[in-house]
Scaffold this active site. Sequence first.
Site, short mmCIF file in Angstrom:
data_model
loop_
_atom_site.label_atom_id
_atom_site.label_comp_id
_atom_site.label_asym_id
_atom_site.label_seq_id
_atom_site.Cartn_x
_atom_site.Cartn_y
_atom_site.Cartn_z
CB CYS A 4 -1.02 -0.01 1.13
SG CYS A 4 -0.33 -0.31 2.76
CG ASP A 61 -8.04 2.38 0.94
OD1 ASP A 61 -6.89 1.91 0.89
OD2 ASP A 61 -8.90 2.04 1.78
CG HIS A 86 -5.32 -0.87 1.68
ND1 HIS A 86 -5.39 0.41 2.19
CD2 HIS A 86 -4.23 -1.44 2.24
CE1 HIS A 86 -4.40 0.60 3.04
NE2 HIS A 86 -3.67 -0.50 3.09
#
Length: 625
Positions: free
Chosen positions: A452, A576, A578
């Site tokens: 990440c 994000d 992820h």
Amino acid sequence: MAKHITILCDSSMLENKRKGMQWLVGTRTMPCTVISVIHCLRLNAGYPDIQAESAELRILLPKGLEIVGALLNEVGELEKARKIYEITMEVALAVNGDDSCKKSGLIIACLESADNQSLKFYHGTSQSLNTVESVVHPGNPGAHLWKKMCLLRCKLHIQLPLYASGFDNPSDYSRQLEAAFSNLIKKLRGDALYCIVEGSSTTPRKVVSGIFKDSDNFHQSGNKSHTTQGDSQCSDFCPSSVFTSSHGLQMPMPLNFVLLIHQSLEKGINLAPFAEYLPANGEAILRVLNLDLDIISVAHRELSVHEAISSLILTALTDQLYAMRDMLLEEIPEHPELCSYVFCPPGFAHPISCIYNLNYGESEFKTVEWRKLLHQRLSLPMDRPLLRRANALSFTQNEFGAQKQGTQRLSNVHVNMPTSSGVVGGQCSLIHGSYEYYHYLQDSFNDSGWGCAYRSLQTIFSWFKLQNYTVLDVPMHGKIQEILVKIGDKEPSFKGSQNWIGAIELSFVLDELLGVSSKILNVRSGAEVPEKCRELALHFETQGTPVMIGGGVLAYTLLGVDYNDTTGDCAFLILDPHYTGGEDLRTIWAGGWCGWKKPVNSKGEEFFLRDKFYNFLLPQRPNTI
Ligand SMILES: *[C@@H]1O[C@H](CO)[C@@H](O)[C@H](O)[C@H]1NC(C)=O
Ligand SMILES: *[C@@H]1O[C@H](CO)[C@@H](O)[C@H](O)[C@H]1NC(C)=O
Ligand SMILES: *[C@@H]1O[C@H](CO)[C@@H](O)[C@H](O)[C@H]1NC(C)=O
Ligand SMILES: *[C@@H]1O[C@H](CO)[C@@H](O)[C@H](O)[C@H]1NC(C)=O
Ligand SMILES: *[C@@H]1O[C@H](CO)[C@@H](O)[C@H](O)[C@H]1NC(C)=O
């Protein structure tokens, strides 16, 4: 002489109040016309250093454009104008390549008087310098220029082998270098040169040979009539399409010239494979010089193709080759790589050229100092990159049509997002400019569970790339790890691992690859993050770069904050990394992979965990060029 002169540049270019001498640029095919203004930089005891100044101007200006006068930001009577005329004439003779300016005269501009700072123009030859009666500023100067003129372009990649019995011996090296270059230039000026003229797919192609058969007459007589009988003109081939520079100026697509050397014609008929024997005194080293020439010329549309090649294209190539040779004589890099680029900086209605030594990185001191000088010459702002390699013109019409391999990423995914931040009466501060969304599993690379922060770094890097701070590719995980090993932050075993990185490592990589420094904001507990809102808002307003948030085992990219100073209500615009799905905006929005996060959501869940320590990485926008 002339009663009127025409100014084809922004009047702000002429009104530049910096002291010193400036050159007026024009072309002989449009007499008494000023197209742009360029500062004189190389001085010697207060006077222009003719040699240094002309050497730089010959590279900077496209062939076909010339020095047609000078502007001095001082009050000037006729006597002073005459003095400026003499100096300018010397530079013009050295830059323009012939003495036609002696006949046509020069334009000299000075200030009217101490109280009246408007410009006064003189025009004429040394003996007949006179005040100009009127100055014409046609609307849309670019269109005025390109109605009559066209652009010619020639790209040439040369690999020049150099054998020397030791590069430690400077005299041996320079001898070899000089011989190699004069050999090359002789080939370009030889009978074996062929040239293919390519307009566009709808215009004809033409192969031109025997360029130097009768061009000598042309040079000696100085006969610049535009056409010779039976010879075709540039306008026969010119593409009708235009391209738009990044500051909105429309220019015609250039006419391309491809140069070929007829090898068998040069060496004799039926060339067999051959080996060259070059005796050396001792151990010899082979070094290959990589030279990438990219020249641009401005020609009258009626200029004959033969003349365009001999007087513009080849002269420009020769000038660039000599300049490259001189750069290589100054120092001997390991893997010499010189490359010329064409730019069209804001304010200019014509392109310019620069040669960069790619042995130096773009943010290295030497390169930056050189760009600074160029910015000064062209009166460009000193706080943004305009002459980096990413700014160079490439003239391909659909540059973004040719996609690279790998995932086709979405950019600016927060734009037009349907949800709002939920902050009442907040002040919203967002990043400035564009980025690409990097996340897990892209490029068929499974980094799920550990990548990440790498992805956040890639998103940040893409911002610098899209803002033209770099031409480097966005680094993949392996490259990022390699850099951390190289700078000594990590052990060699780190390369190829699935180890996490954090904000500190990101700052090292940004510094190493881009010369970008970062501020790091430490927050001891997730509960204290809202207190940093004001500081983050200020970051987005002044720097405008994406922020990486590292906390616990998670990394996020922060694109903005919404903050009400009075109530303390706030929300964070999170991108994000992820996300493991495909490049689909609706899925990304619906899943909240890009979205506003309140420190505590409506279900009472905390976004920033109370028992975790957070680092905010704030990359600083380089206030550089
Ligand atoms: C300055 O001189 C120019 C040219 O002589 C004249 O047109 C202009 O009105 C003058 N401006 C001022 C403020 O005196
Ligand atoms: C230039 O060339 C044209 C046509 O080739 C010819 O008519 C003219 O006399 C020449 N001018 C000079 C100055 O040589
Ligand atoms: C970056 O440079 C390219 C090519 O000149 C231009 O099209 C683009 O608008 C520039 N981007 C920015 C943000 O200035
Ligand atoms: C914050 O919200 C309050 C209440 O809605 C509003 O009165 C105030 O103007 C807002 N403050 C700022 C700085 O926007
Ligand atoms: C990626 O790797 C993880 C852990 O090794 C694994 O659980 C997951 O199934 C992989 N995902 C894909 C799409 O291959």
